[in-house]
Design an enzyme around this catalytic site. Sequence first.
Site, short mmCIF file in Angstrom:
data_model
loop_
_atom_site.label_atom_id
_atom_site.label_comp_id
_atom_site.label_asym_id
_atom_site.label_seq_id
_atom_site.Cartn_x
_atom_site.Cartn_y
_atom_site.Cartn_z
N LYS A 132 0.85 -1.19 0.00
CA LYS A 132 0.00 0.00 0.00
C LYS A 132 0.88 1.24 0.00
O LYS A 132 2.01 1.12 0.47
CB LYS A 132 -0.94 0.04 1.20
N TYR A 220 -4.44 4.09 5.92
CA TYR A 220 -4.90 3.12 6.93
C TYR A 220 -6.25 3.56 7.51
O TYR A 220 -7.10 2.72 7.82
CB TYR A 220 -3.88 3.02 8.07
P1 NAD Z 1 12.36 1.75 2.02
O1 NAD Z 1 12.78 3.08 1.50
O2 NAD Z 1 12.95 1.31 3.32
O3 NAD Z 1 12.68 0.63 0.93
C1 NAD Z 1 12.45 0.84 -0.44
C2 NAD Z 1 13.40 0.00 -1.25
O4 NAD Z 1 13.23 0.36 -2.62
C3 NAD Z 1 14.88 0.24 -0.92
O5 NAD Z 1 15.55 -1.00 -0.84
C4 NAD Z 1 15.40 1.04 -2.12
O6 NAD Z 1 16.77 0.77 -2.42
C5 NAD Z 1 14.50 0.55 -3.23
N1 NAD Z 1 14.36 1.49 -4.35
C6 NAD Z 1 14.32 1.15 -5.64
N2 NAD Z 1 14.21 2.21 -6.43
C7 NAD Z 1 14.16 3.28 -5.62
C8 NAD Z 1 14.05 4.68 -5.84
N3 NAD Z 1 13.92 5.19 -7.09
N4 NAD Z 1 14.05 5.49 -4.78
C9 NAD Z 1 14.13 5.00 -3.53
N5 NAD Z 1 14.25 3.67 -3.24
C10 NAD Z 1 14.27 2.84 -4.30
O7 NAD Z 1 10.79 1.76 2.07
P2 NAD Z 1 9.83 0.79 2.90
O8 NAD Z 1 9.51 1.42 4.19
O9 NAD Z 1 10.38 -0.57 2.90
O10 NAD Z 1 8.51 0.91 2.00
C11 NAD Z 1 8.36 0.19 0.79
C12 NAD Z 1 6.88 0.06 0.45
O11 NAD Z 1 6.25 -0.66 1.50
C13 NAD Z 1 6.11 1.35 0.33
O12 NAD Z 1 5.14 1.24 -0.67
C14 NAD Z 1 5.44 1.53 1.68
O13 NAD Z 1 4.25 2.28 1.64
C15 NAD Z 1 5.18 0.10 2.05
N6 NAD Z 1 5.15 -0.12 3.50
C16 NAD Z 1 4.10 -0.80 4.03
C17 NAD Z 1 4.06 -1.06 5.38
C18 NAD Z 1 2.95 -1.89 5.95
O14 NAD Z 1 2.83 -1.98 7.17
N7 NAD Z 1 2.17 -2.56 5.12
C19 NAD Z 1 5.06 -0.59 6.22
C20 NAD Z 1 6.11 0.10 5.64
C21 NAD Z 1 6.14 0.32 4.28
#
Ligand code: NAD
Length: 388
Positions: A132, A220
Site C-alpha cells: 500500500k 490506513y
Molecule cells: P524503504 O525506503 O525502506 O525501501 C524501499 C526500497 O526500494 C529500498 O531498498 C530502495 O533501495 C529501493 N528502491 C528502488 N528504487 C528506488 C528509488 N527510485 N528510490 C528510492 N528507493 C528505491 O521503504 P519501505 O519502508 O520498505 O517501504 C516500501 C513500500 O512498502 C512502500 O510502498 C510503503 O508504503 C510500504 N510499506 C508498508 C508497510 C505496511 O505496514 N504494510 C510498512 C512500511 C512500508
Amino acid sequence: MPNPISRRSLLGAAGAAAALAPAGARAAGPETDKVGFAIVGLGKLSLGQLIPGLKVAKGAKLAAVVSGHPDKARRVAAENGLPADAVYGYDDYDRMAQDPRIQVVYIVLPNALHAEHTIKALKAGKHVLCEKPMATTIADAEAMIAAAKATNRHLMIAYRCHYEPLNLDVMRRLRAKSLGRVRQINTTMGRQADPSDPSDAWRLDAALSGAGALGDMGVYGISAARYLLNEEPVAVQAWAWTDPADPRFKETQDLINWQFRFPSGVIANGSTSFAYAPTMAFEAICEQGRLVADPAAFYGGNRLTVVKGGQAQPPVPAPPVDQFAREMDWMADVVRGKAPMVSPGEEGLQDMRLMQAILDSAAKDGATVRTDWGYRRAVDPAAVVDIA
Ligand code: NAD
C-alpha cells in the site's frame, strides 16, 4: 459474537473439500509445499518484517530476492539460505518468468514504482502482492487491475489489517452490534517524518510517494473506516494545512483532516500528518459505548479498550501474531485456491479514488465531493478471515 462464516462456506463445496484448517490454527506444511515468494526491494519493510515473516509463515516461503543493489541482494540471499540463482535485478523479469520456484512476486518499492513492477511481474506469469498505497495515480491502479485480468493472475494489496486479529475482532463486534449501532468512527494515522532517513526522504518526494502522509499513513484510516463499517462513503469533505516554514513539506502536504459520510448515517472523521507524534488509532462510537483501538495498526502491541456505559473495561491486547506472515499465508492460500481474495486490486483502487476525492475537497477548502460511484467490496474480511 456471531459465528463467522468460515472461508470454507465461501469457497463452496469444491473448495471446501480441499480447504485447509484456518490459517492461524494450521500447522506449517512441508517446505516443498509452500508457495514461493520473490521480494522486490530490500528496504526497511522487507528486511525488518517480510523476510522474518516468511520464516514463520505456514504456507509461504522466501524463494528469491529482487534488488537494484547486487551486493546487498547476494548477502540477503546467503543469509536466508537462497542459492545464487535466486538473486534477481529489477530488469530480470524475463528470467523470473522461467523460474518455477517463484509463484508470488511481492512489490515492496517506493509507491511510484508499484505499477511498473506489478505489471512486469504479472506479464511474467506471476501472482502479485503489492504494498500500500497501491499506486500514485488512479490510472496506474486501473492499469494494474487490467493487467491482472489480462494475465489471469491474482493481484492482492498488502492491507495487513484485513488479516490482523484485533482489527477482525472489532469488525465482528460492530457487525454484531455489541454496543448498539455505530454512529461515528474516528481515525488518526500519522507520525513525524525524518527527511534524513532515506526511507522517509522518498515519502516526502511527491514523484515517488504520490500523496505524502495521506498515502503512507492516512490510507490506513480510509481503509479502516470502510472495513469497520463494511460500507462505502458517499461524500467527503476535507481540509489540509501545511506549515510553509517546515522544510519537509516542499512537495507534499502535511496535516489533512477529512469527514466521510456513509449511507447508514455514520460519519467517519480521519486525520493524517507527517508532523505529529506517532499514532495509528481508531475508535468506533456506538449507541451504548465505544471501541477504542489504540494502537490499532502497529506491527505489534495493539490494544482494544471497550468502554461501556462510561466504564472502560481492562484493555484487551491483540494476540501476539506475525501480521505479515498471516497476510502472506493468506495470499499463498488464494494462489492455491483455498481462500477467497479479501484485499484485491479493486480495494486498493477504491482507496486511491477516495484519497483523490480528499485532495480535491481540500483544494476547495472543504467543498463536498461525491464518492458514491457504486463500489462495493466483494468479500467482508470479518466473514472469512479467522481470528486465531
Ligand atoms: P524503504 O525506503 O525502506 O525501501 C524501499 C526500497 O526500494 C529500498 O531498498 C530502495 O533501495 C529501493 N528502491 C528502488 N528504487 C528506488 C528509488 N527510485 N528510490 C528510492 N528507493 C528505491 O521503504 P519501505 O519502508 O520498505 O517501504 C516500501 C513500500 O512498502 C512502500 O510502498 C510503503 O508504503 C510500504 N510499506 C508498508 C508497510 C505496511 O505496514 N504494510 C510498512 C512500511 C512500508
